[in-house]
Design an enzyme around this catalytic site. Structure first.
Site, short mmCIF file in Angstrom:
data_model
loop_
_atom_site.label_atom_id
_atom_site.label_comp_id
_atom_site.label_asym_id
_atom_site.label_seq_id
_atom_site.Cartn_x
_atom_site.Cartn_y
_atom_site.Cartn_z
CB SER A 162 -1.25 9.03 6.24
OG SER A 162 -0.65 7.80 6.59
CG HIS B 249 2.82 8.12 2.93
ND1 HIS B 249 1.66 7.49 2.56
CD2 HIS B 249 2.69 8.38 4.26
CE1 HIS B 249 0.85 7.37 3.60
NE2 HIS B 249 1.46 7.92 4.65
CG ASP C 25 2.18 5.60 -0.03
OD1 ASP C 25 2.88 5.22 0.93
OD2 ASP C 25 1.17 6.32 0.11
#
Length: 318
Positions: free
Chosen positions: A131, A294, A265
C-alpha cells in the site's frame, strides 16, 4: 530434532528502538544481529497502519520459502507501535515535532535512517512494500539512488491519486477534516480492558471467513490511542500528497520493480494498473487473479508470501 529446529527458526524476535527520534518496532525472522557477512536482507515497509505484527504470517511463510537462508525483517512506521514501559513515543518531543516524524515525509526519512543505522551499506536489499509502503519505497529510491536494491516488490501499491479513488473519496473528509472528532471515541476505546478490545475486534472482523487470528493482538495495540491518532495523521497527509505517479523514479528503476495490483482494490482501481502498464510496456506489472483483498494480511498472508517467493526464486536460488 528437525521439528524443534524448524520451530525455533519460525519464532521471530521483536526489538523496540528509537529511530529518527520516534519509537519503532522491528520484527525479525532469521538473523537478528546484522553484519557485513550477510548478503541479502528482505525488508518489509508496511501500509498504514504500519503495524509489523500484521505481517507475521506473511513473514514467517516467506522466510520458510526462502529456505531460512535470508533474514526477513519488517520495520514499523514511526509512532505506530505501543512502546514498552521503559520508552516513550518520542525520544525528544520538541525535536520530533520539528521533524514531523509522524507525517508522510517524516516516515520516508525514518526508513532511510533505519537503513543507515541498522543495516550495513554493502547489504543487498529486497524491499517489499504494501500500500503506502510502495510510495515510501519509490521515494527512498529517489532520495538515495545509491541504495543497494536488488528488487522492490510493490503489493497493492497506492502510489498515485489516492484521494480520487473510491475509498479515498470516503476517507479524505474523515482524515483531513474530521480527524480530531475521531480522537474521542479512540480515547474511550483505549480505556477498555484488553480482553474486551480483543473481543470487539474479533466481532468486527467476524465476516472474514479465513481470518488470520495473529492480527487480532496487533490491532488491540493499535487501539491504544496514540498509535491510531498517528496513523490517522499520516493518512490525512497521504490524501493530500500522493497525487501524480513518480514516473521518473519508476523509469530509472524499472528493472528492479515488480508491481502487483488488486482486481477489486478500492484504494487502487484496476484502471491504474492499465495506465501504468501502458506507460511502461516493458515493466513487470501483475494483476491479481486470486481475489486477494487490499489488506491481504487479514486472511491471505501465507498465500501472498508463497506467490512472492515464486517470483524471486530464480534470483535467490541457493
Amino acid at each position: 530434532m528437525d521439528r524443534v529446529e524448524t520451530e525455533q527458526r519460525d519464532e521471530p524476535q521483536t526489538d523496540f528502538i528509537y529511530c529518527h527520534r520516534a519509537v519503532t518496532e522491528v520484527l525479525k525472522f532469521g538473523s537478528c544481529q546484522f553484519n557485513s557477512g550477510h548478503k541479502v536482507l528482505f525488508l518489509i515497509i508496511p501500509g498504514n497502519p504500519g503495524v509489523v505484527g500484521f505481517y507475521k504470517t506473511f513473514m514467517r511463510t516467506l522466510h520458510r520459502k526462502l529456505g531460512y537462508h535470508h533474514p526477513v525483517w519488517a520495520v514499523s512506521h514511526a509512532g505506530h507501535c505501543v512502546p514498552p514501559d521503559s520508552m516513550d513515543m518520542v525520544e525528544d518531543a520538541s525535536s520530533a515535532a520539528g521533524y514531523d516524524v509522524f507525517g508522510l515525509d517524516g516516515q520516508i526519512e525514518h526508513k532511510l535512517a533505519f537503513l543507515r543505522r541498522h543495516v550495513p551499506r554493502d547489504t543487498r536489499l529486497v524491499l517489499l512494500g504494501h500500500s503506502i509502503g510502495c510510495y515510501i519505497i519509490l521515494d527512498m529510491m529517489k532520495r538515495n539512488p545509491e541504495l543497494n536494491i536488488l528488487k522492490s516488490i510493490m503489493l497493492f501499491p497506492t502510489i498515485e491519486r489516492m484521494a480520487q479513488t473510491s475509498q479515498g473519496k470516503v476517507m479524505t473528509p474523515v482524515l483531513c477534516g474530521l480527524r480530531y472528532v475521531a480522537y474521542l471515541p479512540l480515547f474511550l476505546l483505549s480505556l477498555l480492558p484488553e480482553a474486551l478490545k480483543a473481543g470487539l475486534i474479533r466481532l468486527a472482523l467476524g465476516g472474514i471467513c479465513s481470518l488470520d487470528h495473529t492480527v487480532v493482538q496487533p490491532t488491540v495495540g493499535l487501539l491504544s490511542g496514540d498509535c491510531a491518532a498517528n496513523a490517522m495523521y499520516m493518512g490525512g497527509q497521504e490524501m493530500k500528497k500522493v497525487l501524480e505517479r513518480d514516473n521518473l523514479t519508476i523509469k530509472k528503476n524499472l528493472d528492479k520493480l515488480i508491481f502487483y495490483y488488486g482486481a477489486t482494490d478500492h484504494w487502487c482501481p484496476v484502471q491504474y494498473y492499465h495506465d501504468i502498464k501502458q506507460d511502461f510496456p516493458h515493466g513487470d506489472f501483475r494483476l491479481c487473479e486470486n481475489g486477494f483483498r487490499h489488506a491481504f494480511v487479514l486472511d491471505a498472508g501465507r498465500e501472498v508470501a508463497q506467490m512472492v517467493s515464486e517470483w524471486i526464486s530464480v534470483d535467490f536460488r541457493t
